[in-house]
Design an enzyme around this catalytic site. Structure first.
Site, PDB file in Angstrom:
ATOM      1  N   SER A 251     -24.019  -9.486  37.049  1.00 27.08           N
ATOM      2  CA  SER A 251     -24.333 -10.818  36.518  1.00 27.08           C
ATOM      3  C   SER A 251     -23.080 -11.651  36.312  1.00 27.08           C
ATOM      4  CB  SER A 251     -25.085 -10.685  35.192  1.00 27.08           C
ATOM      5  OG  SER A 251     -26.361 -10.123  35.382  1.00 27.08           O
TER       6      SER A 251
ATOM      7  N   HIS B  46       0.841  -1.197   0.000  1.00 25.69           N
ATOM      8  CA  HIS B  46       0.000   0.000   0.000  1.00 25.69           C
ATOM      9  C   HIS B  46       0.879   1.252   0.000  1.00 25.69           C
ATOM     10  CE1 HIS B  46      -2.389  -3.288   1.643  1.00 25.69           C
ATOM     11  NE2 HIS B  46      -3.476  -2.623   1.294  1.00 25.69           N
TER      12      HIS B  46
ATOM     13  N   ARG C  98     -24.521 -20.135  34.881  1.00 28.22           N
ATOM     14  CA  ARG C  98     -25.478 -19.330  35.647  1.00 28.22           C
ATOM     15  C   ARG C  98     -26.102 -20.169  36.754  1.00 28.22           C
ATOM     16  NH1 ARG C  98     -31.226 -18.256  35.488  1.00 28.22           N
ATOM     17  NH2 ARG C  98     -31.670 -16.102  36.147  1.00 28.22           N
TER      18      ARG C  98
ATOM     19  N   GLU D  58     -18.848  -4.396  24.146  1.00 24.78           N
ATOM     20  CA  GLU D  58     -18.052  -5.623  24.226  1.00 24.78           C
ATOM     21  C   GLU D  58     -16.816  -5.574  23.335  1.00 24.78           C
ATOM     22  OE1 GLU D  58     -22.330  -6.850  25.115  1.00 24.78           O
ATOM     23  OE2 GLU D  58     -21.319  -5.612  23.616  1.00 24.78           O
TER      24      GLU D  58
ATOM     25  N   ASP E 227     -34.065 -16.242  29.453  1.00 25.62           N
ATOM     26  CA  ASP E 227     -33.688 -15.212  28.476  1.00 25.62           C
ATOM     27  C   ASP E 227     -33.827 -15.702  27.038  1.00 25.62           C
ATOM     28  OD1 ASP E 227     -33.220 -13.138  30.179  1.00 25.62           O
ATOM     29  OD2 ASP E 227     -31.082 -13.506  30.386  1.00 25.62           O
TER      30      ASP E 227
ATOM     31  N   ASP F  41      -9.491   7.220   7.890  1.00 26.82           N
ATOM     32  CA  ASP F  41     -10.924   7.186   7.607  1.00 26.82           C
ATOM     33  C   ASP F  41     -11.495   5.802   7.893  1.00 26.82           C
ATOM     34  OD1 ASP F  41     -11.313   9.876   6.496  1.00 26.82           O
ATOM     35  OD2 ASP F  41     -10.087   9.189   4.836  1.00 26.82           O
TER      36      ASP F  41
ATOM     37  N   HIS G 278      -2.111  -1.409   7.201  1.00 26.78           N
ATOM     38  CA  HIS G 278      -1.716  -1.664   5.811  1.00 26.78           C
ATOM     39  C   HIS G 278      -0.606  -0.702   5.376  1.00 26.78           C
ATOM     40  CE1 HIS G 278      -5.157   1.201   5.585  1.00 26.78           C
ATOM     41  NE2 HIS G 278      -4.360   1.819   4.730  1.00 26.78           N
TER      42      HIS G 278
ATOM     43  N   HIS H 181     -23.029 -17.488  31.879  1.00 30.53           N
ATOM     44  CA  HIS H 181     -24.288 -17.925  31.263  1.00 30.53           C
ATOM     45  C   HIS H 181     -23.955 -18.792  30.050  1.00 30.53           C
ATOM     46  CE1 HIS H 181     -25.320 -14.597  33.824  1.00 30.53           C
ATOM     47  NE2 HIS H 181     -26.626 -14.763  33.624  1.00 30.53           N
TER      48      HIS H 181
ATOM     49  N   HIS I  49     -29.812 -15.455  23.898  1.00 24.07           N
ATOM     50  CA  HIS I  49     -28.777 -15.385  24.927  1.00 24.07           C
ATOM     51  C   HIS I  49     -28.160 -16.751  25.246  1.00 24.07           C
ATOM     52  CE1 HIS I  49     -30.163 -11.350  25.373  1.00 24.07           C
ATOM     53  NE2 HIS I  49     -29.484 -11.125  26.475  1.00 24.07           N
TER      54      HIS I  49
ATOM     55  N   ARG J 249     -20.041 -19.020  37.971  1.00 21.53           N
ATOM     56  CA  ARG J 249     -19.863 -17.564  37.885  1.00 21.53           C
ATOM     57  C   ARG J 249     -19.743 -16.964  39.284  1.00 21.53           C
ATOM     58  NH1 ARG J 249     -25.520 -14.258  37.277  1.00 21.53           N
ATOM     59  NH2 ARG J 249     -26.833 -15.724  38.407  1.00 21.53           N
TER      60      ARG J 249
ATOM     61  N   HIS K 230      -4.084   2.991  -3.463  1.00 24.75           N
ATOM     62  CA  HIS K 230      -4.242   2.497  -2.097  1.00 24.75           C
ATOM     63  C   HIS K 230      -3.540   1.159  -1.881  1.00 24.75           C
ATOM     64  CE1 HIS K 230      -6.053   1.278   1.719  1.00 24.75           C
ATOM     65  NE2 HIS K 230      -6.315   0.124   1.141  1.00 24.75           N
TER      66      HIS K 230
ATOM     67  N   ILE L 122     -10.272   9.216   0.916  1.00 23.22           N
ATOM     68  CA  ILE L 122     -10.278   8.154  -0.094  1.00 23.22           C
ATOM     69  C   ILE L 122     -10.327   6.791   0.600  1.00 23.22           C
ATOM     70  CG2 ILE L 122      -8.928   6.987  -1.893  1.00 23.22           C
ATOM     71  CD1 ILE L 122     -10.116   9.528  -2.912  1.00 23.22           C
TER      72      ILE L 122
END
Length: 660
Positions: free
Chosen positions: A381, A27, A517, A408, A466, A156, A67, A458, A470, A354, A261, A188
Site C-alpha cells: 500500500s 537520579h 492514495r 509502527e 476505510d 524495568d 535519567h 493515504h 484511517h 504514493r 530514584h 523499583i
C-alpha cells in the site's frame, strides 16, 4: 571484586551521586546500583577511542534509562573523553555538556539521546541491524571492516514500554547476535515496587521473543558479569539479555527504596553512603590508581583505531570500489539527480503520489546503496518495497528491505538507530494517520538532528472507504508543530520527485512525505517551474493572467483543486494566482524578499487543504480564509468524500467570493 575494580566502581558511583547532590537535581539511585554493570562493559569489553568519539568501527553504547545520565558522564570522564571534571560539576546546568538526559551531538561519547523509556533499547536494534547489513556487504576474508557490538543498560521501566516489546520481538526474529543488554533488575519504580504493575516473567518473555537470556545474581560480581557477556558474545544467532539483580541506591540509607530514584540523597545520606563504602567525603574525588587504570587504556584505544585504519588502507587496495562506496556512505556523500527522477514520469498523465514515490524509490535504490527501509506491514500500500533490494532476515543479511511487521513505534526507533549508526539513509512507511504511533520517534529524530524518512501515505479523507479511523484530519498540522522536521505534501509526481530529493539531502533532520492514495494529474505544463522552485517550500505555480485579487494556496491534492478554481475565477474576471506550498518549513527558511514575492502584501490569500484549518492564518491572515475540515470523516468512495466535505472547485470559488 578485585581492589582496582572496586575502586573504579566506587569512583563511578560517587562521581554520579556528587553530580546529583551538587545540582540538587537528578537520579542517584540508578548510578549507585548499576555502576558495576557500566564498569564491566566499558572496562572489559567496549572497543572505543576517546580521542575520536566518532570512530566508525567502535562499539556502540546505549544508556536506555537516560535519567541515569550522571553515571554515563562519570564513565566518559574516566574513560578519557573530552568531558572534564568541570562539566560533571556543572551537571544539569545551563550551557553544560552534562544535561539531565544524554544528548547525542552535545556530549562526546554519547551515541544516542535517551530519556523516553524504551527508545534507547529500541534504537539499539537499529544499530545492530546497521552493523549486520554493512558487514554482510563490505566484509571480506581477512577484512572485517565492519565488526562491532552494541552494548547497553536497560531497566524495568524500559521493558514496560510497548516500544521496547515491539523492538525486542523484531530483534529476536532477526537474530541480532551482536546486541547485548544488561538489565538493571532492581524491582523499583517511582511509585514503589515493580510488583504493583509489572509481574510478568521477563526471562520467559524474552526467550519467547528469541533472545538468549542469562542471569547474574550479584550485581557486585564483576567477574560473573564478564563471564555472562562472554557467553552472550559467543551466541551469534540471538540477541542477549543479561538479567542482573541490582539494588537501587546501593549502599545508601535509601537502598531498595523508591525515594532515591529521582531526587538527591541529601548531604547526610550521601555522607553515610561514602562512610559505609570507606570512601573519602571529598566531593568529586578520583583516586590516583583509578586515573592510572583508565589512562593505561588510552594507548590500546588508539591502537585499535589505528589498526582499523591500516586495515582500511589495505582494503582500498584490494577492493577499491567497495572501499570508496563505504567511505562515501560513512561521510554521507549523497547526490540525487532531480532530472533523473522527474524523467520517470515523462509519459505518465496521472498517478497517486504514493505510486510516484514507489517508482522514485526504485530509481533511488539503484543510485544510492545507502538507501534502506521498509514498512509497518503496509509495503504494497505504501509502495515502499525496493524490488531489487532483497529482504534483510536472520538468514540473509544482504537485503535492503526490512519487514518491520505491524510495529509502527518500533519501526521509527529502529530507523533512528540505523541513521545514528551511520552509512545509511533509512526510510519507513505507514498510513499518515498512524504517524501518531511514530510521533515520539519523529520528535527524537528531530531533537538529535538525524536523517530518517517517513513515507506517510493515504494522506486525507480522499482515501475513502476505510473511514474516519484511517482518515487523518489533524495529523499534518501536528507534524508541522515539531521543530526541525521537514513536512512535505507534494501536489503531483513531479513535486514528489523534488520531495524525495530534499529528503535524501536533509542530513540533519527527519522528513515526512505525505502522499495521496487517489490518482492526481501530473502537472507537465508546469514542469519547469516545479523543477526550479519546489524545494523552496512554496512558489507561484500559476500566476494570474492580469492583476491578482486573490492568491490561492494549496498543498498536495488540493493544489489541483486550486488550479480548477483559478480557471473558474478568471472566467468571471477575478484575477487569481495559484501558489503550491508543499512544505511550510522549507518556505519559512527562505529570504524575506522571496517570501514577499510569493505572498505579497495587499493581496487576499486563501488556503485549501483537506485537514484542520488551524495554523493557516500565519499565511492567510485569518482562519476564515481557509477551506479545511474540522470534523472526522466518514466511509465512502474518495471522490464522494471530497465532494461531501466541500472540496470542490465550485465550493472553493464560492468561499473565495465570500472573502472578496
Amino acid at each position: 571484586m578485585q581492589k582496582i575494580d572496586q575502586a573504579c566502581v566506587n569512583t563511578l558511583r560517587f562521581l554520579a551521586a556528587d553530580q546529583v547532590e551538587k545540582a540538587k537535581s537528578g537520579h542517584p539511585g540508578f548510578p549507585l546500583g548499576t555502576a558495576p554493570l557500566m564498569y564491566t562493559i566499558w572496562d572489559r569489553f567496549m572497543s572505543y577511542n576517546p580521542a575520536d568519539p566518532n570512530w566508525f568501527n567502535r562499539d556502540r553504547f546505549i544508556l536506555s534509562p537516560g535519567h541515569g545520565s550522571a553515571l554515563l558522564y562519570a564513565m566518559l570522564h574516566l574513560a578519557g573523553y573530552d568531558l572534564p571534571m568541570e562539566e560533571l560539576q556543572n551537571f544539569r546546568q545551563w550551557g553544560s555538556k552534562t544535561p539531565g538526559h544524554p544528548e547525542y551531538g552535545l556530549t562526546p561519547g554519547v551515541d544516542v539521546s535517551t530519556g523516553p523509556l524504551g527508545h534507547g533499547f529500541s534504537m539499539g536494534v537499529g544499530f545492530a541491524i546497521a552493523e549486520a547489513m554493512l558487514g554482510a556487504k563490505y566484509n571480506k576474508p581477512d577484512f572485517p571492516i565492519v565488526d562491532h557490538y552494541t552494548f547497553g543498560l536497560t531497566s524495568d521501566g524500559d521493558l514496560m514500554e510497548g516500544v521496547a516489546s515491539e523492538a525486542a520481538s523484531l530483534a529476536g526474529t532477526l537474530g541480532l547476535g551482536k546486541l547485548i543488554y544488561l538489565y538493571d533488575d532492581n524491582k523499583i519504580t517511582i511509585e514503589g515496587s515493580t510488583d504493583i504493575a509489572f509481574t510478568e516473567d521477563v526471562e520467559a518473555r524474552f526467550k519467547a521473543y528469541g533472545w538468549q537470556v542469562l542471569r547474574v545474581g550479584d550485581s557486585e560480581d564483576v567477574e560473573a558479569m564478564a563471564e555472562a557477556i562472554k557467553e552472550a558474545k559467543a551466541d551469534t544467532l540471538h540477541p542477549s539479555l543479561i538479567i542482573v539483580r541490582t539494588h537501587i541506591g546501593f549502599g545508601s540509607p535509601k537502598q531498595d527504596n523508591a525515594s532515591c530514584h529521582g531526587e538527591p540523597l541529601g548531604a547526610d545520606a550521601l555522607a553515610a553512603t561514602k562512610e559505609k563504602a570507606g570512601w573519602p567525603q571529598e566531593m568529586f574525588y578520583v583516586p590516583t590508581e583509578v586515573k592510572e587504570h583508565f589512562a593505561a587504556k588510552l594507548a590500546g584505544c588508539a591502537a585499535a583505531e589505528n589498526a582499523w585504519n591500516a586495515l582500511m588502507e589495505d582494503y582500498k587496495v584490494v577492493y577499491p570500489e567497495l572501499a570508496k562506496e563505504l567511505t562515501d556512505r560513512i561521510a554521507g556523500n549523497t547526490l540525487v539527480n532531480l532530472s533523473a527522477l522527474e524523467a520517470i514520469f515523462k509519459d505518465t498523465s496521472k498517478n497517486a503520489t504514493r505510486e510516484a514515490s514507489g517508482d522514485i524509490i526504485q530509481v533511488l535504490a539503484a543510485q544510492l546503496p545507502e538507501l534502506v527501509g521498509g514498512s509497518a506491514d503496509l509495503g504494497p500500500s505504501n509502495k515502499t518495497i525496493m524490488k531489487a533490494g532483497g529482504f534483510f532476515s536472520k538468514l540473509d543479511r544482504t537485503g535492503r528491505n526490512i519487514h518491520f511487521g505491524v510495529r509502527e513505534h518500533a519501526m521509527g526507533t529502529v530507523l533512528n538507530g540505523i541513521s545514528l549508526h551511520g552509512g545509511f539513509i533509512p526510510f519507513g512507511g505507514t498510513f499518515l494517520v498512524f504517524a501518531d504511533f511514530l510521533r515520539p520517534t519523529i520528535r527524537m529524530a528531530a531533537l538529535m538532528g538525524i536523517q530518517a524518512i517517513f513515507v506517510l501515505t493515504h494522506d486525507s479523507i480522499a482515501l475513502g472507504e476505510d473511514g474516519p479511523t484511517h482518515q487523518p484530519i489533524e495529523t499534518t498540522m501536528g507534524l508541522r508543530l515539531i521543530p526541525n522536521v521537514s513536512v512535505i505534501r507534494p501536489a503531483d509526481a513531479l513535486e514528489t520527485a523534488a520531495a524525495w530529493q530534499q529528503a535524501c539531502m536533509n542530513k540533519h533532520k527527519p522528513t515526512c512525505l505525505l502522499l495521496s492514495r487517489q490518482k492526481l494529474n501530473v502537472l507537465h505544463a508546469y514542469a519547469d517551474v516545479i523543477h526550479e522552485n519546489a524545494a523552496k517550500g512554496a512558489y507561484v505555480l500559476s500566476p494570474a493572467k492580469g492583476e491578482a485579487r486573490v492568491i490561492l494556496i494549496g498543498t498536495g491534492s488540493e493544489v489541483q483543486l486550486a488550479l480548477e478554481a483559478q480557471a473558474k475565477l478568471e472566467a468571471e474576471g477575478i484575477g487569481a494566482t495559484v501558489v503550491s506550498m508543499p512544505s511550510w518549513d522549507a518556505f519559512d527558511r527562505q529570504s524575506e524578499e522571496y517570501k514577499a514575492s510569493v505572498l505579497p502584501e495587499g493581496v487576499v490569500k486563501f488556503a485549501v487543504e483537506a485537514g484542520v484549518p488551524y495554523g493557516w492564518s500565519r499565511y492567510t491572515g485569518s482562519e476564515k480564509n481557509v477551506l479545511g475540515i474540522t470534523t472526522f470523516g466518514a466511509s465512502a468512495p474518495g471522490g464522494v468524500m471530497m465532494e461531501k466535505y466541500g472540496f470542490t472547485a465550485d465550493n472553493l470559488v464560492a468561499k473565495v467570493k465570500e472573502v472578496l
